[in-house]
Design a protein around this motif. Structure first.
Motif, PDB file in Angstrom:
ATOM      1  N   SER A   9     -47.241   8.653  35.321  1.00 31.83           N
ATOM      2  CA  SER A   9     -46.410   7.606  34.706  1.00 31.83           C
ATOM      3  C   SER A   9     -44.963   8.055  34.545  1.00 31.83           C
ATOM      4  N   LEU A  61     -43.170   7.650  37.824  1.00 27.62           N
ATOM      5  CA  LEU A  61     -42.908   6.242  38.120  1.00 27.62           C
ATOM      6  C   LEU A  61     -41.716   5.722  37.323  1.00 27.62           C
ATOM      7  N   LEU A  62     -41.669   6.066  36.033  1.00 29.25           N
ATOM      8  CA  LEU A  62     -40.547   5.614  35.207  1.00 29.25           C
ATOM      9  C   LEU A  62     -39.235   6.255  35.639  1.00 29.25           C
ATOM     10  N   ASN A  63     -39.272   7.528  35.988  1.00 27.07           N
ATOM     11  CA  ASN A  63     -38.046   8.185  36.465  1.00 27.07           C
ATOM     12  C   ASN A  63     -37.537   7.531  37.738  1.00 27.07           C
ATOM     13  N   ARG A  64     -38.460   7.212  38.643  1.00 24.96           N
ATOM     14  CA  ARG A  64     -38.087   6.553  39.897  1.00 24.96           C
ATOM     15  C   ARG A  64     -37.506   5.161  39.625  1.00 24.96           C
ATOM     16  N   ARG A  65     -38.177   4.408  38.733  1.00 23.27           N
ATOM     17  CA  ARG A  65     -37.683   3.074  38.370  1.00 23.27           C
ATOM     18  C   ARG A  65     -36.293   3.160  37.757  1.00 23.27           C
ATOM     19  N   ASN A  66     -36.084   4.108  36.847  1.00 20.83           N
ATOM     20  CA  ASN A  66     -34.788   4.240  36.190  1.00 20.83           C
ATOM     21  C   ASN A  66     -33.702   4.638  37.178  1.00 20.83           C
ATOM     22  N   THR A  67     -34.041   5.481  38.134  1.00 20.99           N
ATOM     23  CA  THR A  67     -33.081   5.856  39.172  1.00 20.99           C
ATOM     24  C   THR A  67     -32.711   4.635  40.004  1.00 20.99           C
ATOM     25  N   ASP A  68     -33.702   3.823  40.349  1.00 22.45           N
ATOM     26  CA  ASP A  68     -33.432   2.594  41.096  1.00 22.45           C
ATOM     27  C   ASP A  68     -32.519   1.661  40.306  1.00 22.45           C
ATOM     28  N   ILE A  69     -32.773   1.537  39.006  1.00 20.59           N
ATOM     29  CA  ILE A  69     -31.945   0.680  38.157  1.00 20.59           C
ATOM     30  C   ILE A  69     -30.505   1.199  38.135  1.00 20.59           C
ATOM     31  N   LYS A 109     -34.936  -8.772  37.023  1.00 23.00           N
ATOM     32  CA  LYS A 109     -35.718  -8.101  38.066  1.00 23.00           C
ATOM     33  C   LYS A 109     -36.794  -7.185  37.483  1.00 23.00           C
ATOM     34  N   TYR A 110     -36.473  -6.440  36.422  1.00 24.63           N
ATOM     35  CA  TYR A 110     -37.392  -5.428  35.891  1.00 24.63           C
ATOM     36  C   TYR A 110     -38.115  -5.862  34.617  1.00 24.63           C
TER      37      TYR A 110
END
Length: 88
Positions: free
Chosen positions: A45, A48-56, A72-73
């Motif tokens: 998890s 996943l959150l680190n990847r999502r935050n990087t995308d944001i 979007k998120y």
């Protein structure tokens, strides 16, 4: 958590010492703090959150607005602001 009979893992002298403090009860022996894992490390998890935050952050730098990212998120404006204005 699986229970293990002390007779199977501890030397007899150690069992006698423990029995001075407790007999016939259950004792939890914690993992040393140096071996504790952070939240989400076992399940992925955190990654996943680190990847999502990087995308944001990347999308924000490329011109997406806070409101675009909220939609979007499905996060609050405050959550998006915290992500984009905090260094990782």
């Amino acid at each position: 958590m699986k229970y293990v009979n002390a007779d199977h893992v501890f030397p007899e002298a150690l069992i006698r010492e423990i029995q001075k403090y407790i007999q016939g009860g259950l004792v939890y022996i914690p993992t040393p703090k140096s071996l504790h894992k952070k939240w989400g490390e076992n399940t992925g998890s955190r990654q996943l959150l680190n990847r999502r935050n990087t995308d944001i952050r990347n999308q924000f730098e490329e011109g997406s607005t806070i409101d675009d990212l909220v939609e979007k998120y499905c996060l609050s404006q405050e959550s998006i602001k915290k992500i984009v204005y905090t260094k990782s």
